[in-house]
Design a protein around this motif. Structure first.
Motif, short mmCIF file in Angstrom:
data_model
loop_
_atom_site.label_atom_id
_atom_site.label_comp_id
_atom_site.label_asym_id
_atom_site.label_seq_id
_atom_site.Cartn_x
_atom_site.Cartn_y
_atom_site.Cartn_z
N GLY A 338 0.83 -1.21 0.00
CA GLY A 338 0.00 0.00 0.00
C GLY A 338 0.85 1.24 0.00
O GLY A 338 2.09 1.18 0.08
N LYS A 339 0.16 2.39 -0.08
CA LYS A 339 0.86 3.68 -0.04
C LYS A 339 1.64 3.78 1.26
O LYS A 339 1.13 3.44 2.33
N LYS A 340 2.88 4.23 1.16
CA LYS A 340 3.75 4.26 2.34
C LYS A 340 3.10 5.05 3.49
O LYS A 340 2.64 6.17 3.28
N ILE A 341 3.07 4.44 4.68
CA ILE A 341 2.44 5.11 5.82
C ILE A 341 3.26 6.35 6.18
O ILE A 341 4.48 6.27 6.37
N GLU A 342 2.57 7.49 6.28
CA GLU A 342 3.30 8.75 6.53
C GLU A 342 3.60 8.94 8.01
O GLU A 342 4.67 9.39 8.37
N LYS A 375 -1.98 -5.19 23.61
CA LYS A 375 -1.58 -4.66 24.92
C LYS A 375 -2.13 -5.55 26.03
O LYS A 375 -1.46 -5.82 27.03
N LYS A 376 -3.35 -6.04 25.84
CA LYS A 376 -3.99 -6.87 26.85
C LYS A 376 -3.21 -8.16 27.11
O LYS A 376 -3.06 -8.59 28.24
N TYR A 377 -2.69 -8.75 26.02
CA TYR A 377 -1.96 -10.03 26.15
C TYR A 377 -0.45 -9.83 26.35
O TYR A 377 0.27 -10.78 26.48
N GLY A 378 -0.01 -8.58 26.31
CA GLY A 378 1.42 -8.30 26.42
C GLY A 378 2.16 -8.60 25.14
O GLY A 378 3.39 -8.75 25.13
N PHE A 379 1.47 -8.70 24.01
CA PHE A 379 2.13 -8.90 22.71
C PHE A 379 2.69 -7.55 22.26
O PHE A 379 2.12 -6.49 22.56
N LYS A 380 3.80 -7.63 21.53
CA LYS A 380 4.37 -6.37 21.04
C LYS A 380 3.99 -6.18 19.58
O LYS A 380 4.28 -7.02 18.74
N ILE A 381 3.36 -5.05 19.29
CA ILE A 381 3.00 -4.78 17.90
C ILE A 381 3.85 -3.61 17.38
O ILE A 381 4.06 -2.63 18.09
N LYS A 382 4.35 -3.79 16.18
CA LYS A 382 5.21 -2.75 15.60
C LYS A 382 4.78 -2.51 14.16
O LYS A 382 4.21 -3.38 13.51
N VAL A 383 5.09 -1.31 13.68
CA VAL A 383 4.86 -1.02 12.27
C VAL A 383 6.10 -0.31 11.74
O VAL A 383 6.70 0.52 12.42
N ASN A 384 6.53 -0.72 10.57
CA ASN A 384 7.62 0.01 9.93
C ASN A 384 7.43 -0.07 8.42
O ASN A 384 6.58 -0.83 7.92
N THR A 385 8.16 0.76 7.73
CA THR A 385 8.02 0.77 6.27
C THR A 385 9.36 0.47 5.62
O THR A 385 10.40 0.93 6.10
N THR A 386 9.31 -0.33 4.57
CA THR A 386 10.51 -0.53 3.76
C THR A 386 10.30 0.30 2.50
O THR A 386 9.37 1.10 2.44
N GLU A 387 11.12 0.10 1.51
CA GLU A 387 11.03 0.93 0.30
C GLU A 387 9.65 0.83 -0.36
O GLU A 387 9.07 1.82 -0.76
N ASP A 388 9.11 -0.38 -0.42
CA ASP A 388 7.83 -0.53 -1.12
C ASP A 388 6.77 -1.26 -0.30
O ASP A 388 5.73 -1.62 -0.80
N MET A 389 7.04 -1.49 0.98
CA MET A 389 6.07 -2.24 1.79
C MET A 389 5.82 -1.55 3.13
O MET A 389 6.71 -0.92 3.70
N ASN A 390 4.59 -1.71 3.62
CA ASN A 390 4.26 -1.37 5.01
C ASN A 390 4.23 -2.68 5.76
O ASN A 390 3.56 -3.62 5.34
N VAL A 391 4.98 -2.75 6.86
CA VAL A 391 5.09 -4.04 7.57
C VAL A 391 4.55 -3.91 9.00
O VAL A 391 5.04 -3.10 9.79
N PHE A 392 3.53 -4.71 9.31
CA PHE A 392 3.01 -4.79 10.68
C PHE A 392 3.48 -6.11 11.27
O PHE A 392 3.32 -7.16 10.64
#
Lengths: 397, 219
Positions: A338-342, A375-392
């Motif tokens: 998708g469009k790179k997350i700003e 947050k409830k389960y203590g899982f860590k969620i992250k988001v980052n972007t590479t050149e052409d991908m949004n990665v969750f």
């Protein structure tokens, strides 16, 4: 002014009421305290003067009959005077130290003087009057100039008024700022609720319009060849159902029924559910599983969580785009073209949408729900972007 | 009438287009402001039905741009924004009407009709020309009291001539008003349509006048 107050919202009105109430209370306290201080000071000054006048009187009295010379030599404090009226011979003797020491003798008319005794204030003088009987009858008046004390009292009065006003102003300011801080979370909650309602109402309007227009067309066509319209109605009802379930999920996320959940099964079911959407955009989906990932969680929570993540990856993807899902030993990564997350920091905030026009359907709630579940389960969620991908990515502990 | 729908939601755009076509209008659908601008500059619309939230620039800005370009086509704002300030903003910028979603189709059709009456030189919906009776509102045509079924394009041509009664309706006006932007009209197709129209409502050729090289007129 009245219009401005009328236009304030409820929280601001409560804030103003609290401020005015505290100003009122502090004004009463400050008034009582400062008035007491003033009265105590004034009383003390008059007691001091009265003591001085009495000591002068006691100095005069023993010498009245026998030794008038001693009376004439009485040490008078600056700003004071005394007059002795001899009621027998109607002679009057006055001594003053107002502008330097001076004395005089004169006659007086007995009828013209009132023989009031005690203390009182006459003009700038504090007067002590006393009727004394020994061999003769004497009426003694002793006075002390209190203009300086009056000036001091005036200064005290002014400074008390100014400091009271300052205290009232300060208490008003403190009350306004403290009440603002105390009411802030309530205001935020109220704003958030109103925002939720307005967004829900706004987002329901387009699907309702579509259902309306398609129903109109079905009636117009006498319910002949209406498959396409039924599809549209079904699709939009599904969309409206999603809005309500997301709102429900935001309201409360269940904590019970923890079980072993196979993440791959969940993801595959969701992909199947979204097949129509995926085909509409011609998106290719690839699931890579290196390890069998079992997580202890509530199955519905995991369904809502991955459903939102995958739905997001489809909605914000480009046509002919790509979704890659990597299931690792202890984590899952969902990447999309998708469009790179700003604004990476804001994507998990409630109601934040990268698409400001509202063209992409959705409330901007999906990722905030995902964040809440993690947050409830203590899982860590992250988001980052590479050149052409949004990665969750979600890391399970 | 020729109507442009500017609505980014494909399903709503399509269903609105179908409804308006069923009511005899010639309809184009644009999905964003850029496409709408392109359509408006290359065609001639009687009414624009416009959503406010569009993917590129919003409907308010698009309306402002159109008005600045001197395009006076009546605009009906059709939007989920139902706050008073939005309505005032839309109307002040240059929209002629404002309908909030969810809307009733009948209301939209009635408002389109009202605007149609406003822009027409004929203020009445029911018009009589010799033995011809045209109801612009219900789109019914009678010749000598007999109902005549006109296809949308023929009705559109007749409507343009009637609404501009006494004035010349040029070929370009008719191409602009009665052909969708995706259709490529020619003088031959127009002449063929006029011929067919005359055959149905004016076989004596007393109503529709041909102004050679210019267009047509109904007196």
């Amino acid at each position: 002014m009245i219009d401005t107050i009328k236009n304030l919202d409820d929280i601001e009105k409560v804030r103003l009421k609290i401020t005015f109430f505290l100003i009122f209370i502090s004004s009463i306290i400050v008034f009582i305290l400062s008035f007491s201080i003033y009265l105590v000071y004034e009383n003390q000054k008059y007691v001091e003067i009265e003591d001085k006048l009495k000591s002068t009187l006691f100095e005069i009295l023993p010498n009245l009959d026998d030794n008038l010379k001693n009376v004439m030599n009485t040490q008078l404090k600056e700003g004071s005077f005394f007059c002795i009226y001899n009621m027998e011979n109607k002679k009057k003797f006055c001594l003053n130290n107002l502008n330097g020491k001076s004395l005089n003798f004169s006659n007086f008319d007995k009828e013209k003087i009132s023989l009031k005794t005690g203390t009182n204030v006459q003009g700038n003088f504090y007067i002590l009057s006393y009727l004394y009987k020994s061999q003769n009858e004497y009426y003694i008046v002793i006075g002390y100039d209190i203009s300086k004390i009056n000036q001091d009292l005036k200064k005290l009065r002014n400074s008390i008024i100014l400091s009271s006003l300052a205290v009232i102003f300060l208490s008003g300011f403190l009350a306004f700022s403290v009440s603002g801080r105390l009411l802030k979370p309530i205001k935020e909650q109220k704003d958030s609720l109103e925002h939720t309602l307005s967004i829900v109402s706004h987002d329901l309007k387009t699907p309702i319009s579509i259902i309306n227009t398609n129903l109109y067309l079905m009636k117009y066509k006498n319910f002949q060849n209406v498959e396409n319209h039924l599809d549209q109605i079904e699709k939009n009802l599904e969309y409206m159902k999603n809005i309500t379930s997301n709102i429900d999920a935001l309201k409360s996320i269940s904590k019970e029924d923890i079980e072993e959940v196979n993440i791959k099964d969940i993801i595959e079911n969701i992909i199947n559910k979204f097949q129509t959407k995926i085909k509409e955009k011609n998106i290719s989906v690839k699931i890579n599983q290196k390890d069998n990932l079992i997580v202890n969680a509530n199955k519905t929570d995991m369904e809502v969580c991955f459903s939102n993540l995958i739905d997001n990856a489809i909605k914000y993807n480009v046509k002919n785009g790509f979704i890659k899902i990597d299931i690792l030993k202890n984590s899952v990564e969902i990447s999309n073209t998708g469009k790179k997350i700003e604004n990476l920091k804001k994507v998990f905030e409630k109601f934040y949408r990268e698409d400001k026009s509202g063209t992409t359907e959705g409330l901007g709630l999906g990722l905030s729900i995902v964040y809440k579940i993690c947050k409830k389960y203590g899982f860590k969620i992250k988001v980052n972007t590479t050149e052409d991908m949004n990665v969750f990515s979600i890391h399970f502990n | 009438m020729k109507i442009l729908i500017v609505e980014d939601n494909i399903a709503l755009n399509n269903s609105l287009k179908e409804i308006l076509q069923l009511h005899g209008h010639i309809v184009d659908g644009a999905f964003d402001a850029d496409e709408a601008l392109n359509f408006v500059e290359n065609s001639s619309y009687d009414i624009i039905v416009m959503d406010v939230m569009l993917p590129d620039i919003d409907g308010f800005a698009l309306t402002k741009m159109l008005r600045e370009k001197g395009i006076k086509t009546p605009i009906i704002m059709l939007t989920a924004k139902d706050q008073l300030r939005d309505k005032v903003k839309g109307l002040e910028i240059g929209a002629d009407d404002y309908i909030t979603k969810p809307f009733e189709v009948e209301e939209l059709l009635a408002r389109i009709k009202a605007i149609g009456r406003r822009i027409s030189t004929e203020k009445e919906d029911l018009i009589k020309i010799e033995d011809l009776e045209i109801d612009l509102s219900s789109r019914i045509v009678r010749k000598n009291g007999q109902l005549v079924e006109l296809p949308p394009k023929l009705f559109c041509i007749l409507e343009q001539l009637v609404r501009n009664r006494g004035k010349v309706v040029t070929y370009e006006m008719l191409y602009g008003k009665c052909w969708e932007i995706t259709e490529i009209p020619s003088n031959e197709t127009l002449r063929a349509n006029i011929k067919l129209l005359r055959k149905l409502i004016d076989p004596e050729k007393t109503i529709i006048k041909t102004l050679s090289g210019m267009g047509y007129r109904i007196d």
